[in-house]
Motif scaffolding. Structure first.
Motif, short mmCIF file in Angstrom:
data_model
loop_
_atom_site.label_atom_id
_atom_site.label_comp_id
_atom_site.label_asym_id
_atom_site.label_seq_id
_atom_site.Cartn_x
_atom_site.Cartn_y
_atom_site.Cartn_z
N ARG A 106 0.82 -1.07 -0.13
CA ARG A 106 -0.03 0.11 0.01
C ARG A 106 0.77 1.15 0.08
O ARG A 106 0.74 2.23 -0.76
CB ARG A 106 -1.01 0.05 1.08
CG ARG A 106 -2.02 -1.11 1.07
CD ARG A 106 -2.88 -1.06 2.31
NE ARG A 106 -3.99 -2.02 2.39
CZ ARG A 106 -5.28 -2.02 2.84
NH1 ARG A 106 -5.43 -0.75 3.16
NH2 ARG A 106 -6.00 -2.75 2.41
N LEU A 109 2.33 1.61 -3.38
CA LEU A 109 1.24 2.15 -4.46
C LEU A 109 0.81 3.58 -4.16
O LEU A 109 1.03 4.33 -5.21
CB LEU A 109 0.05 1.32 -4.13
CG LEU A 109 0.15 -0.18 -4.70
CD1 LEU A 109 -1.27 -0.84 -4.22
CD2 LEU A 109 0.23 -0.21 -6.32
N ARG A 110 0.92 3.88 -3.11
CA ARG A 110 0.69 5.52 -2.80
C ARG A 110 1.94 6.24 -3.29
O ARG A 110 1.65 7.41 -3.78
CB ARG A 110 0.44 5.79 -1.21
CG ARG A 110 0.32 7.24 -0.86
CD ARG A 110 -0.72 7.73 -1.33
NE ARG A 110 -0.88 9.26 -1.25
CZ ARG A 110 -1.40 9.99 -0.19
NH1 ARG A 110 -2.13 9.37 0.60
NH2 ARG A 110 -1.37 11.26 -0.30
N PHE A 113 1.91 6.52 -6.79
CA PHE A 113 0.85 7.58 -7.26
C PHE A 113 1.25 8.87 -7.19
O PHE A 113 0.89 9.41 -8.27
CB PHE A 113 -0.56 7.22 -6.42
CG PHE A 113 -1.67 7.84 -6.69
CD1 PHE A 113 -2.67 7.52 -7.51
CD2 PHE A 113 -1.88 9.08 -5.86
CE1 PHE A 113 -3.65 8.05 -8.11
CE2 PHE A 113 -3.11 9.87 -6.38
CZ PHE A 113 -4.11 9.35 -7.29
N ARG A 127 -5.57 8.80 -12.58
CA ARG A 127 -5.09 7.35 -12.33
C ARG A 127 -3.64 7.12 -12.87
O ARG A 127 -3.35 7.89 -13.72
CB ARG A 127 -5.93 6.32 -13.39
CG ARG A 127 -7.50 6.40 -12.79
CD ARG A 127 -8.45 5.66 -13.64
NE ARG A 127 -9.89 6.01 -13.37
CZ ARG A 127 -10.97 5.28 -13.43
NH1 ARG A 127 -10.57 4.08 -14.19
NH2 ARG A 127 -11.93 5.35 -12.93
N VAL A 167 -6.90 -0.31 -6.91
CA VAL A 167 -6.22 -0.45 -8.00
C VAL A 167 -7.10 -1.17 -9.15
O VAL A 167 -8.19 -1.73 -8.70
CB VAL A 167 -4.84 -1.42 -7.63
CG1 VAL A 167 -4.08 -0.72 -6.94
CG2 VAL A 167 -5.43 -2.62 -7.18
N ILE A 183 -3.02 2.18 -10.83
CA ILE A 183 -3.56 2.93 -9.37
C ILE A 183 -4.46 3.91 -9.36
O ILE A 183 -4.45 4.81 -10.05
CB ILE A 183 -2.28 3.48 -8.85
CG1 ILE A 183 -1.18 2.36 -8.97
CG2 ILE A 183 -2.39 3.74 -7.35
CD1 ILE A 183 0.34 2.78 -8.50
N ILE A 187 -6.71 5.13 -3.55
CA ILE A 187 -5.39 4.76 -3.02
C ILE A 187 -5.20 5.57 -1.90
O ILE A 187 -4.84 5.62 -0.67
CB ILE A 187 -4.18 4.40 -3.64
CG1 ILE A 187 -3.12 3.90 -2.87
CG2 ILE A 187 -3.60 5.86 -4.18
CD1 ILE A 187 -3.01 2.32 -2.51
#
Length: 214
Positions: A106, A109-110, A113, A127, A167, A183, A187
């Motif tokens: 997580r 991913l953040r 992003f 996105r 996601v 992503i 998120i």
């Protein structure tokens, strides 16, 4: 709560549509299941999405009684349920216990992003495009250790995040074991700014400590 239910019933009567009750039920159920939904969420009728979007105040009052804040973002076409902050931990928070690898994914991913926003590669709908190879690479950089295998990453971690609107899992890239990943702006709901900063500080601190011990 009874008064909030009456508001929902009055909304259905005001819409004067035989299918309004069903669209309202579907919209509420989708939010409770996914937590974050979009105009193009698979299986969610556009009518259900629009009823919530167009009557946000009614649904905000309804969900507030259960300790949630309901929000809508016009740019990303995202409706999200976020847990209110109380002195005592929210019931759902007490039930959810993430493994360290789930927390790290997580965080990655953040981070990816935010990087997409910085480098201008983010789409107009907010996105970010990436793939499992990049996620694994960044995971190992942050943690200083081994990342989950691609199969574990997709089947056990990313699929759960896909269900809650964080996601979307795309196709496998030809002749590789790497899958395309999108992503979504959700998120930020699952890893808030404050949570992101706290996790990053903790994880990076542990990573630096490990390197110092070597």
């Amino acid at each position: 709560m009874a008064n909030h239910l009456k508001e929902i019933e009055r909304l259905a009567e005001r819409l004067n549509d035989d299918e309004a009750h069903e669209h309202i039920r579907t919209g509420i159920q989708a939010l409770m299941f996914h937590q974050v939904v979009y105009e193009d969420t698979h299986g969610l009728p556009k009518a259900s999405f629009n009823i919530i979007k167009d009557n946000l105040d009614v649904f905000q009052t309804y969900f507030r009684a259960a300790g949630f804040t309901l929000s809508y973002n016009a740019q990303t076409q995202m409706i999200a349920l976020e847990m209110d902050v109380f002195d005592k931990p929210h019931y759902a928070f007490r039930q959810i216990k993430l493994r360290k690898d789930e927390t790290l994914v997580r965080l990655v991913l953040r981070y990816l992003f935010e990087m997409s926003m910085t480098d201008g590669s983010m789409t107009k709908s907010g996105r970010a495009k990436t793939d499992t190879g990049k996620i694994i690479e960044q995971y190992e950089k942050i943690s200083g250790g081994s990342a989950p295998t691609e199969r574990v990453l997709v089947d056990q971690i990313l699929r759960d995040l896909a269900r809650v609107g964080a996601v979307r899992i795309g196709d496998r890239i030809k002749d590789t074991r790497i899958s395309e990943i999108t992503i979504l702006p959700g998120i930020r709901v699952h890893i808030s700014d404050r949570h992101f900063a706290e996790i990053k500080q903790t994880i990076l601190g542990e990573s630096i400590a490990k390197k110092t011990e070597k």
